[in-house]
Structures are given as structure tokens and as C-alpha cells.
Design a protein around this motif. Sequence first.
Motif, PDB file in Angstrom:
ATOM      1  N   VAL A 118       0.834  -1.199   0.000  1.00  0.00           N
ATOM      2  CA  VAL A 118       0.000   0.000   0.000  1.00  0.00           C
ATOM      3  C   VAL A 118       0.873   1.256   0.000  1.00  0.00           C
ATOM      4  O   VAL A 118       1.918   1.312   0.641  1.00  0.00           O
ATOM      5  CB  VAL A 118      -0.932  -0.007   1.221  1.00  0.00           C
ATOM      6  CG1 VAL A 118      -1.606   1.348   1.416  1.00  0.00           C
ATOM      7  CG2 VAL A 118      -1.974  -1.105   1.080  1.00  0.00           C
ATOM      8  N   THR A 119       0.412   2.282  -0.738  1.00  0.00           N
ATOM      9  CA  THR A 119       1.103   3.574  -0.773  1.00  0.00           C
ATOM     10  C   THR A 119       0.103   4.686  -0.473  1.00  0.00           C
ATOM     11  O   THR A 119      -1.061   4.432  -0.143  1.00  0.00           O
ATOM     12  CB  THR A 119       1.744   3.815  -2.152  1.00  0.00           C
ATOM     13  OG1 THR A 119       0.714   4.065  -3.119  1.00  0.00           O
ATOM     14  CG2 THR A 119       2.578   2.619  -2.592  1.00  0.00           C
ATOM     15  N   ASP A 120       0.561   5.914  -0.654  1.00  0.00           N
ATOM     16  CA  ASP A 120      -0.308   7.076  -0.457  1.00  0.00           C
ATOM     17  C   ASP A 120      -1.584   6.984  -1.280  1.00  0.00           C
ATOM     18  O   ASP A 120      -2.657   7.414  -0.831  1.00  0.00           O
ATOM     19  CB  ASP A 120       0.435   8.366  -0.838  1.00  0.00           C
ATOM     20  CG  ASP A 120       1.459   8.782   0.209  1.00  0.00           C
ATOM     21  OD1 ASP A 120       1.286   8.394   1.381  1.00  0.00           O
ATOM     22  OD2 ASP A 120       2.409   9.489  -0.154  1.00  0.00           O
ATOM     23  N   VAL A 121      -1.480   6.437  -2.480  1.00  0.00           N
ATOM     24  CA  VAL A 121      -2.631   6.385  -3.386  1.00  0.00           C
ATOM     25  C   VAL A 121      -3.808   5.675  -2.735  1.00  0.00           C
ATOM     26  O   VAL A 121      -4.952   6.162  -2.743  1.00  0.00           O
ATOM     27  CB  VAL A 121      -2.253   5.684  -4.707  1.00  0.00           C
ATOM     28  CG1 VAL A 121      -3.488   5.494  -5.589  1.00  0.00           C
ATOM     29  CG2 VAL A 121      -1.184   6.478  -5.454  1.00  0.00           C
ATOM     30  N   GLY A 122      -3.552   4.511  -2.154  1.00  0.00           N
ATOM     31  CA  GLY A 122      -4.624   3.752  -1.521  1.00  0.00           C
ATOM     32  C   GLY A 122      -5.165   4.417  -0.275  1.00  0.00           C
ATOM     33  O   GLY A 122      -6.379   4.458  -0.043  1.00  0.00           O
ATOM     34  N   VAL A 123      -4.272   4.960   0.564  1.00  0.00           N
ATOM     35  CA  VAL A 123      -4.707   5.595   1.801  1.00  0.00           C
ATOM     36  C   VAL A 123      -5.489   6.869   1.519  1.00  0.00           C
ATOM     37  O   VAL A 123      -6.480   7.169   2.204  1.00  0.00           O
ATOM     38  CB  VAL A 123      -3.496   5.884   2.714  1.00  0.00           C
ATOM     39  CG1 VAL A 123      -3.958   6.582   3.997  1.00  0.00           C
ATOM     40  CG2 VAL A 123      -2.764   4.593   3.063  1.00  0.00           C
ATOM     41  N   ILE A 124      -5.078   7.628   0.503  1.00  0.00           N
ATOM     42  CA  ILE A 124      -5.824   8.839   0.129  1.00  0.00           C
ATOM     43  C   ILE A 124      -7.234   8.472  -0.325  1.00  0.00           C
ATOM     44  O   ILE A 124      -8.211   9.161   0.003  1.00  0.00           O
ATOM     45  CB  ILE A 124      -5.066   9.620  -0.957  1.00  0.00           C
ATOM     46  CG1 ILE A 124      -3.797  10.228  -0.363  1.00  0.00           C
ATOM     47  CG2 ILE A 124      -5.944  10.705  -1.562  1.00  0.00           C
ATOM     48  CD1 ILE A 124      -2.881  10.874  -1.385  1.00  0.00           C
ATOM     49  N   ALA A 125      -7.356   7.368  -1.063  1.00  0.00           N
ATOM     50  CA  ALA A 125      -8.683   6.899  -1.476  1.00  0.00           C
ATOM     51  C   ALA A 125      -9.542   6.556  -0.266  1.00  0.00           C
ATOM     52  O   ALA A 125     -10.743   6.871  -0.219  1.00  0.00           O
ATOM     53  CB  ALA A 125      -8.547   5.688  -2.395  1.00  0.00           C
ATOM     54  N   ILE A 126      -8.940   5.924   0.729  1.00  0.00           N
ATOM     55  CA  ILE A 126      -9.652   5.605   1.967  1.00  0.00           C
ATOM     56  C   ILE A 126     -10.089   6.885   2.670  1.00  0.00           C
ATOM     57  O   ILE A 126     -11.231   7.011   3.139  1.00  0.00           O
ATOM     58  CB  ILE A 126      -8.772   4.750   2.902  1.00  0.00           C
ATOM     59  CG1 ILE A 126      -8.606   3.334   2.346  1.00  0.00           C
ATOM     60  CG2 ILE A 126      -9.359   4.700   4.303  1.00  0.00           C
ATOM     61  CD1 ILE A 126      -9.869   2.505   2.326  1.00  0.00           C
ATOM     62  N   ALA A 127      -9.210   7.850   2.736  1.00  0.00           N
ATOM     63  CA  ALA A 127      -9.522   9.116   3.399  1.00  0.00           C
ATOM     64  C   ALA A 127     -10.709   9.807   2.748  1.00  0.00           C
ATOM     65  O   ALA A 127     -11.583  10.356   3.428  1.00  0.00           O
ATOM     66  CB  ALA A 127      -8.297  10.032   3.382  1.00  0.00           C
TER      67      ALA A 127
END
Length: 383
Positions: A312-321
Amino acid sequence: MEETEARAGGDLKWSRETIPKVLRIVGTRLPQRDLISLLLVSPWIHRTLVSCSSLWLVLDFRETNNAGNRLVAALSLVGFADFDWVMLEGASNDGFQSLLLCWYGMVPFCHFRYQHVKQINLEFAQDIEDKHLDLLKTKCLDSLQELESLNLNVCQKISDRGVETITSACPKLKVFSIYWNVRVTDIGMTHLVKNCKHIVDLNLSGCKNITDKSLQLIADNYPDLELLNLTRCIKLTDGGLQQILLKCSSLQSLNLYALSSFTDEAYKKISLLTDLRFLDLCGAQNLSDQGLCCIAKCKNLVSLNLTWCVRVTDVGVIAIAQGCTSLEFLSLFGIVGVTDKCLEALSRSCSNMITTLDVNGCIGIKGIKSPFGSDSSKNAFNL
């Protein structure tokens, strides 16, 4: 003389009226052992406790020695319902107590039989064996007809045969937990779905011999399942999990802790669980940003554990946010591919709700100051 009689009358009124009222209020908060001991204090306390049927719906033998025999004794106990306290008041308390010493060895048991027990807890009662479940069905079948919750966690001597026996006696069972049992297999799950049609909470954590066949059975028979724990069920594959995700659309809690065999093919279908609130993916080594972006469609997520989801990178976590704005708990522990960018996104979208954010081991995060503000009531950073 009159003063003495008045005082005695006041004491009697206190015993008959005030004490029972107090017990009705505090009785639900007392440990079961204390309730049982109170039965011998006075006839009024006895009658009050016995009349509160809600106090006798739970049998808790957690971490108890000789739990199997004690459970059978409790449910099959021949009652003294035909006797009255007035008839026994002339006998010594020790004499009456001797009739009732059948609970935890020395603690007196109530005079009536548990006829409508709703919950039985045998967690860590490691002496429980199939033979005890056989006795329960043989001697106590009527007492099990209303049972809704059965906890057999760490009862490692229970086998598929024991599961068959006990589930066939509990047609109204809704909650079944059998954590850390390596003897139970798909055969046991076959008996469960055959005998218990109303399961909404199922804990199979640590049942390492459960395979996709069990997940297929669960998916086909429990469309209203709300909580499912598959922690460390290491024989499961994408195929079995996808059946759950396609057919158990009411799931609110899904625990896939320490399961590294699943891939994005299955993870993407988690997006079908629109009511999902709790999701544990700790150790999901194959989860990528693409899979996480699909999970972000679960708008009602409150708790998400992504510990050691190393792809997981920023891309996935930003989507979660952006998608899961109700998040209260998020663990990114050990993910080296996330940076301050994801924290900024979480701050913009989730700062009003999130209370715990674990970024231990996230070496890409350089910021020290919490972007969630200085509200001391929040543990937004767990550094």
C-alpha cells in the motif's frame, strides 16, 4: 415494648420491601457467583432474585475447572420448586446450604433449574470434551432450546462430533464462537449450517483446518451474517472469500487478520459490503492500492487495520480518506510506502472523526506535529 415491636416492624419492612427493590436495581450488575450466594441470605432476597428471570439467562464458566460436569449439573439440576422458604426456616442455614452445594464446589446454587438459558460461555474451559456435550443433549435438551450464544473458544478437545451434538440441540443459536480449535474441520461446519439456521455472529479464528468448503457453506446458508472472524484460517483462498463477499451482504465486521494468501481479486469485492464497519486486513501482503481503492467504497467503515499491508502507498490511503470519512481507527503500522501526503488527506476528510492513527514504522512519514490539531482528547498519532 412498643418501641421494640415498632423497630422490629421497621426491620421487617426493610427486609421485605426495601432490600428487594435495591436488588432489582443492582442485581444485573452482580457477578453470577455473588447472586447465587445471596439466595441463602433471606427468604425475601431469595424470592426477589428467583422472580427476576433475566438474571438467570447466562451460564458463565469461563476459565473454570471441571466446567463440563458443572455445566451439566447446572442445567440438569432437579429443583426444589415445590418447597417453600417458610417450611425450611426452622432448619439451620448450614443444613439448607448442604442441599444446595453444587455450584463451583462450595458456592450454593439456586433452587430452580435453568430452563431458558440464552448464553453459555465456556471460553478457556479446556477440560470440556465431546462427552460433556453428549450429556448436555441427553439430559438438558429442553434447557438448550432457547440458547442464542455459545462460546467454545479454546475448548481444544471439542471435535466435529461435539459440534454436531451441541448444534443439533440449539436450534435458535445466533452466536457461535470456537476460536483456536484445530480439530474442527469442514465436517463440523456442515453440521453447524444444517442445525443452526439463524447464525449472525461466527468466530472461526484459529480453526486452521477450515477450508473454502466451509466458506461456501456459510455463504449459502447465512445471507444475514453480520460478524465473521477468519483470523489465521490459513487454508482459505480467494475462491472461498469471494463467496462470502458475494452472498453475505449484511456483514458489518470482517476479520481477515494474518491471512496472506488472498489477492486483490478477492479484496476488490469487499466493496460489495455496504454496511461494513470493522475490517481487519493485518498482514494482507497482496493488497495493493487498486484493491484498497475498491475498499474505499465502504462508506460506513469505522475501523480499518492495514498493519503490514506492505504494498500500500499514499494512493490507496488517500482513497480511503476520501471515501471512508467516518473512520475512527486506522492503522498503517509498518507501511513504508506512505508519506505525509496521506496524512494531509486524512486531516482534510477524517479529522472530525478519527481518534487513533497508528503510523509506527512508517518511515516515509517525516512530519512530527499532528495535522489533526492539538485536541488532547484525541490520540490521532501513535508514534
